[in-house]
Motif scaffolding. Structure first.
Motif, PDB file in Angstrom:
ATOM      1  N   UNK A 236      95.278  32.747 -37.079  1.00  0.00           N
ATOM      2  CA  UNK A 236      95.049  33.628 -35.967  1.00  0.00           C
ATOM      3  C   UNK A 236      93.717  34.406 -36.142  1.00  0.00           C
ATOM      4  N   UNK A 237      93.553  35.098 -37.350  1.00  0.00           N
ATOM      5  CA  UNK A 237      92.524  36.000 -37.853  1.00  0.00           C
ATOM      6  C   UNK A 237      91.285  35.299 -37.756  1.00  0.00           C
ATOM      7  N   UNK A 238      91.450  34.106 -38.429  1.00  0.00           N
ATOM      8  CA  UNK A 238      90.204  33.264 -38.651  1.00  0.00           C
ATOM      9  C   UNK A 238      89.579  32.512 -37.380  1.00  0.00           C
ATOM     10  N   UNK A 239      90.638  32.250 -36.653  1.00  0.00           N
ATOM     11  CA  UNK A 239      90.298  31.924 -35.031  1.00  0.00           C
ATOM     12  C   UNK A 239      89.620  32.696 -34.290  1.00  0.00           C
ATOM     13  N   UNK A 240      90.166  34.019 -34.590  1.00  0.00           N
ATOM     14  CA  UNK A 240      89.502  35.001 -33.576  1.00  0.00           C
ATOM     15  C   UNK A 240      87.971  35.515 -34.025  1.00  0.00           C
TER      16      UNK A 240
END
Length: 458
Positions: A236-240
């Motif tokens: 999720x962090x990478x996606x954001x």
């Protein structure tokens, strides 16, 4: 044990495993009394300090009973029980039934020249202002020079060479000197202020704690489920960050940070469908709106992420996430706590406060929890300090309940400097001053030798 020309005596109340004892013995103090009601903590104390403190202060200091001998410094990391607000003018009677009352019985019996009390940060907050005021008033009534404002301090504010640690652990210290003639200021400043004494802005866990050389410390592995939850939020962090960079490239605006508010995947609904009951607290309503707005902006990506990782099957607390790691690129680059309120991520420059429940920090780059030995270092205890054969869970609990050695060292030194004129008026006060002010600049310089000597019964 009697005082010598170059030492002081101390009583160690609510002693735990000996955080106060570590600082006071490293200063050269000699123990005359210690007490701890928890059997496991008392065993660890005995292993390291050569005697068992097992006992109950309510039995040793009570009406008609005083089993605590005279001493020069009284130290107590006491539990904060609420006092009755209806009794604001009832003086000592108001504290009856609380453990602070037992401390007062000792103070009234012996009037130790210096008192140092430690408690959680919230004692200095608005919800406990009354309790703090009662403590200050009772110390003053007993003849003590004490600040209306307590000292709030954390070991991460001290440089390593003064006993500091990469540990954000704000605690309240109430320090007082016996001044029956009222020679000091009516309301002196606190012994220390809650500000950094470090020149460097950041700590290094690897070098300053330090972390164990073995990246895979025994017994500190994460479970398969914990790895799965962290992997999901790492994704999720990478996606954001990808979404933020795409937004910056599209608009020409500066790269925005990741959301700093709590992310609640259970609250992801379109803004047009958001319904907030009237009785919802304002803080929660605010977070619900922010989550709905974030989800509305990124519905397709969030839905795909949610399905990809099977987030619906996570425990409720693992469907929540708090990003406090600023510009870190990945969750696995951070230190984390698996909290009831969600997975909290922080930059790997220092660690959050150890607590006495199951929130042992996760060292992301090592993909494991903080080891018991690392946790002991975090509280300023030397590697020679032993916990015997007890389970790691017991050690974490004891350390979470403990006081940081470097913080005690700094606060006590600054207190006697503040009250030097008062302490100089008596032989005992002068002995305390000499011992503390002539000690090394950090407990780390002597503590390992002190612990080993105590373990040998010397």
């Amino acid at each position: 044990m009697s005082s010598t020309a170059s030492s002081f005596t101390f009583a160690d109340l609510f002693a735990g495993i000996g955080g106060f004892a570590a600082a006071l013995r490293a200063f050269g103090g000699m123990p005359v009394y210690s007490v701890e009601v928890d059997e496991a903590a008392a065993r660890v104390y005995e292993l390291n300090w050569g005697h068992s403190p097992l006992g109950d202060i309510t039995a040793d200091a009570n009406d008609g009973v005083m089993n605590v001998p005279a001493h020069d410094i009284l130290a107590a990391g006491f539990p904060c029980q609420p006092f009755s607000k209806s009794g604001a003018q009832r003086g000592m009677d108001e504290t009856r039934g609380t453990l602070f009352w037992n401390i007062l019985k000792i103070i009234d019996a012996h009037h130790p020249p210096v008192v140092i009390l430690e408690n959680v940060r919230n004692l200095a907050g608005p919800r406990h202002r009354h309790e703090l005021q009662v403590i200050i008033e009772q110390l003053r009534a007993a003849g003590y020079h004490v600040s209306e404002e307590p000292s709030v301090f954390s070991p991460h504010l001290l440089p390593l060479e003064l006993g500091g640690r990469p540990h954000v652990r704000e605690r309240v210290f109430i320090t007082a000197s016996y001044d029956p003639d009222g020679m000091g200021d009516l309301d002196p400043p606190p012994a220390v202020t809650n500000r950094s004494l470090r020149e460097a802005e950041e700590w290094s866990l690897e070098a300053d704690l330090p972390l164990d050389p073995d990246p895979h410390a025994a017994g500190c592995d994460l479970s398969a489920d914990e790895v799965r939850w962290i992997n999901a939020w790492d994704d999720w962090v990478t996606m954001m960050w990808c979404l933020r960079r795409a937004e910056a490239a599209r608009t020409g605006d500066p790269l925005r940070k990741l959301p700093g508010f709590p992310i609640w995947s259970d609250a992801w609904v379109l803004l047009d469908n958001l319904e907030i009951p009237a009785e919802t607290p304002a803080w929660k309503a605010n977070f619900l709106r922010k989550n709905a707005a974030l989800y509305t902006d990124h519905k397709a990506e969030f839905d795909a992420w949610y399905q990809r990782h099977g987030v619906a099957g996570f425990p409720v607390s693992r469907r929540k996430f708090e990003w406090q790691a600023q510009s870190a690129e990945r969750l696995w680059d951070c230190v984390m706590q698996l909290r009831p309120s969600g997975i909290r991520a922080k930059r790997p420059t220092h660690l959050p406060a150890l607590v006495a429940i199951t929130q042992t920090p996760v060292i992301g780059p090592r993909k494991r929890r903080l080891s018991p030995r690392e946790a002991a270092r975090l509280q300023g205890l030397p590697d020679g300090f032993t916990f015997g054969e007890q389970a790691a869970a017991a050690t974490y609990k004891q350390l979470g309940n403990g006081v940081n050695v470097g913080a005690v060292w700094h606060v006590l030194r600054e207190h006697v400097r503040r009250d030097e004129a008062i302490l100089k008026r008596t032989p005992t006060g002068r002995r305390i001053l000499q011992t503390i002010l002539e000690a090394p600049t950090s407990p780390d310089e002597v503590l390992d030798d002190v612990v080993r000597a105590s373990q040998r019964g010397q």
